[in-house]
Design an enzyme around this catalytic site. Sequence first.
Site, PDB file in Angstrom:
ATOM      1  N   GLY A   1       0.811  -1.211   0.000  1.00 61.22           N
ATOM      2  CA  GLY A   1       0.000   0.000   0.000  1.00 61.22           C
ATOM      3  C   GLY A   1       0.841   1.255   0.000  1.00 61.22           C
ATOM      4  O   GLY A   1       0.343   2.355  -0.217  1.00 61.22           O
TER       5      GLY A   1
ATOM      6  N   ASP B   1      -2.279   6.553   3.237  1.00 59.34           N
ATOM      7  CA  ASP B   1      -1.834   7.658   2.377  1.00 59.34           C
ATOM      8  C   ASP B   1      -0.618   7.294   1.521  1.00 59.34           C
ATOM      9  O   ASP B   1      -0.092   8.129   0.790  1.00 59.34           O
ATOM     10  CB  ASP B   1      -1.517   8.896   3.236  1.00 59.34           C
ATOM     11  CG  ASP B   1      -0.444   8.603   4.285  1.00 59.34           C
ATOM     12  OD1 ASP B   1       0.088   7.479   4.298  1.00 59.34           O
ATOM     13  OD2 ASP B   1      -0.147   9.505   5.088  1.00 59.34           O
TER      14      ASP B   1
ATOM     15  N   ARG C   1       5.793 -13.103   0.575  1.00 63.97           N
ATOM     16  CA  ARG C   1       5.430 -13.324   1.976  1.00 63.97           C
ATOM     17  C   ARG C   1       4.543 -14.549   2.084  1.00 63.97           C
ATOM     18  O   ARG C   1       4.023 -15.022   1.072  1.00 63.97           O
ATOM     19  CB  ARG C   1       4.645 -12.093   2.470  1.00 63.97           C
ATOM     20  CG  ARG C   1       5.410 -10.791   2.309  1.00 63.97           C
ATOM     21  CD  ARG C   1       4.469  -9.628   2.004  1.00 63.97           C
ATOM     22  NE  ARG C   1       5.229  -8.425   1.652  1.00 63.97           N
ATOM     23  CZ  ARG C   1       5.674  -7.544   2.534  1.00 63.97           C
ATOM     24  NH1 ARG C   1       5.386  -7.705   3.812  1.00 63.97           N
ATOM     25  NH2 ARG C   1       6.391  -6.517   2.158  1.00 63.97           N
TER      26      ARG C   1
ATOM     27  N   ASP D   1       1.465 -11.645   6.730  1.00 55.13           N
ATOM     28  CA  ASP D   1       1.963 -10.824   5.618  1.00 55.13           C
ATOM     29  C   ASP D   1       3.309 -10.195   5.965  1.00 55.13           C
ATOM     30  O   ASP D   1       3.934  -9.573   5.108  1.00 55.13           O
ATOM     31  CB  ASP D   1       0.951  -9.719   5.265  1.00 55.13           C
ATOM     32  CG  ASP D   1       0.496  -8.936   6.479  1.00 55.13           C
ATOM     33  OD1 ASP D   1      -0.088  -9.543   7.387  1.00 55.13           O
ATOM     34  OD2 ASP D   1       0.750  -7.714   6.531  1.00 55.13           O
TER      35      ASP D   1
HETATM   36  P1  AMP Z   1       2.378  -3.113   8.029  1.00 53.30           P
HETATM   37  O1  AMP Z   1       1.655  -3.022   9.329  1.00 53.30           O
HETATM   38  O2  AMP Z   1       3.353  -1.993   7.804  1.00 53.30           O
HETATM   39  O3  AMP Z   1       2.963  -4.445   7.786  1.00 53.30           O
HETATM   40  O4  AMP Z   1       1.275  -2.869   6.894  1.00 53.30           O
HETATM   41  C1  AMP Z   1       0.125  -3.674   6.734  1.00 53.30           C
HETATM   42  C2  AMP Z   1      -0.565  -3.310   5.453  1.00 53.30           C
HETATM   43  O5  AMP Z   1      -1.000  -1.951   5.494  1.00 53.30           O
HETATM   44  C3  AMP Z   1       0.274  -3.424   4.205  1.00 53.30           C
HETATM   45  O6  AMP Z   1      -0.561  -3.835   3.163  1.00 53.30           O
HETATM   46  C4  AMP Z   1       0.768  -2.020   3.993  1.00 53.30           C
HETATM   47  O7  AMP Z   1       1.099  -1.766   2.660  1.00 53.30           O
HETATM   48  C5  AMP Z   1      -0.443  -1.215   4.415  1.00 53.30           C
HETATM   49  N1  AMP Z   1      -0.083   0.120   4.895  1.00 53.30           N
HETATM   50  C6  AMP Z   1       0.536   0.440   6.051  1.00 53.30           C
HETATM   51  N2  AMP Z   1       0.691   1.771   6.155  1.00 53.30           N
HETATM   52  C7  AMP Z   1       0.178   2.306   5.026  1.00 53.30           C
HETATM   53  C8  AMP Z   1       0.022   3.632   4.529  1.00 53.30           C
HETATM   54  N3  AMP Z   1       0.444   4.686   5.225  1.00 53.30           N
HETATM   55  N4  AMP Z   1      -0.565   3.793   3.328  1.00 53.30           N
HETATM   56  C9  AMP Z   1      -0.994   2.745   2.624  1.00 53.30           C
HETATM   57  N5  AMP Z   1      -0.903   1.479   3.033  1.00 53.30           N
HETATM   58  C10 AMP Z   1      -0.322   1.250   4.225  1.00 53.30           C
HETATM   59 MG    MG Z   2       3.856  -5.354   6.431  1.00 53.42          MG
END
Ligand code: AMP
Ligand code: MG
Length: 512
Positions: free
Chosen positions: A109, A142, A200, A269
């Site tokens: 994301g 974002d 993953r 993930d």
């Molecule tokens: P994480 O907790 O960083 O492993 O993220 C979990 C999911 O949320 C993944 O699919 C990330 O790409 C998405 N994600 C986390 N933060 C953001 C952000 N600020 N904007 C878009 N997607 C996000």
């Molecule tokens: Mg992640």
Amino acid sequence: MGVPVKASVAANWSFDRLHSLEQLNFDNVYAALPPIFHSRHSPEALENQFLIHFNHEAARLIELDPDQGRRTDFLDLITGLKPWPGTDPLAMCYAGHQFGQFVPRLGDGRALLLGQIKTRAAQRWDLQLKGSGLTRYSRQGDGKAVLRSTIREYLCSAAMHGLGIPTTHALTIFGSDQPVYRERIETGAMIMRMAPSHIRFGTFEYYFYQNRYRDLAKLGAFTVAHYFPHLKQHKHPVLAMFSEVVKSTAELIAKWQSVGFCHGVMNSDNMSIHGITIDYGPFGFLDAYRAGHVCNHSDHGGRYAFDQQPRMGLFNLSCLAQALLPLFDDQPERAVAQATHALEQYPALFDQACLDLKRKKLGFEKPLDGDDEIYDELLVLMEATQSDFTNTFRLLSEPGDKRAALRDQHLNIDAFDQWFGRYLGRLESEGYDNDKRDQTRSNKMKTVNPKYILRNYMAENAIRAARDEQDFSEIDRLMKLLESPFDEQPGNEKYAANPPGWAERLSVSCSS
Ligand code: AMP
Ligand code: MG
């Protein structure tokens, strides 16, 4: 008569040649997969980007000339302001179990796989830019990353590498003046990270739960072909790959436990099929030892507490096994039996890896019954006294009387004396019965019990200096310090002290 050939002239052949950014050997195999696997996007550069740090060691891994980090157009190239030939940026699609709940579509994301590099030794490296803007998978996010979390990830991947723990690497971080809204206003930043791949456990889950078995099979064959090529001829390549993932994951988590590393968000993930640590967010190294320490303040139930990590590793492997079932065997019952058998290896693999590390941490070479108990009893004593995890083992590594300070830390002196007596007896059984041998023991133990770890307060100091004063020298200092965490580093002793009182009030959460 010919001219004699001299070996020394040949010592620096082109094998060592380092490339410019344009000369890197891109081989974008993931981009060649059908569109269901990814979504193409261009990175979104940030306002007034500025370089914070460049990791020379990581550059060498991809055969990149470290001087490239000094190019004035370096950030323009990697953020797409200037074309970078060979790259083909895309967001990868994946699903995952987050805190036990299945989320059918996650995906990158806020990250883009810019391209894949194949080195002369046929080692593959993904170049992934995190914080690079919105993608099809951004959901409510974002697409941005903030300076704080970017610095933490950068430092921790270097720290883990220094500790000898498999991890993603980070090539560079850079900041910007662009406001990014979290609990408060922060600024946008990006990190370029590197891993053999960013596949993953959740990548497989996506296709399985969408009932897209052909795509699942494609991903299985792709993963084996590029990352487990030695299994290509195996009768059941994906099953054999899964068994390797079970082993590498068990070994990885045993290593985490051995240095007191808490990941914080072990969602499926955030688990790599390469058995490497990935996605540094609200991680934390133990200060005072607490078995049930929860480093992520968003983890209210303590699902990912320190002592739960081994169990969560198995949970995630079960998620992966579930998703791979159709690739194990045509017959569901047989597939389930094979998956179960492979998963059943995990506890023994983890225990063995853990026990080997425990022995090393205690300075034992020959395995003896009861070694596990000696280690676990020490942890009980440490928990009662809130002893610092890292410093206790480092002090235990000291020769002879230098260990005396350990005794003073303990509330229950009798219990400590009893344990220490047993421990000394065990060491004597190794033949550590004179000063010279004791020094050997000490030297060996110091190669597994680090003196320096990345404590939250250390990262926080580096973040504050970067954020408030644009001073990146602390980041540089920590990068150098953490490169050799087992070495005595005169002049850096302050980083080996127990954390200051204010460190206890630091809180890290999923917000990044
Ligand atoms: P994480 O907790 O960083 O492993 O993220 C979990 C999911 O949320 C993944 O699919 C990330 O790409 C998405 N994600 C986390 N933060 C953001 C952000 N600020 N904007 C878009 N997607 C996000
Ligand atoms: Mg992640």
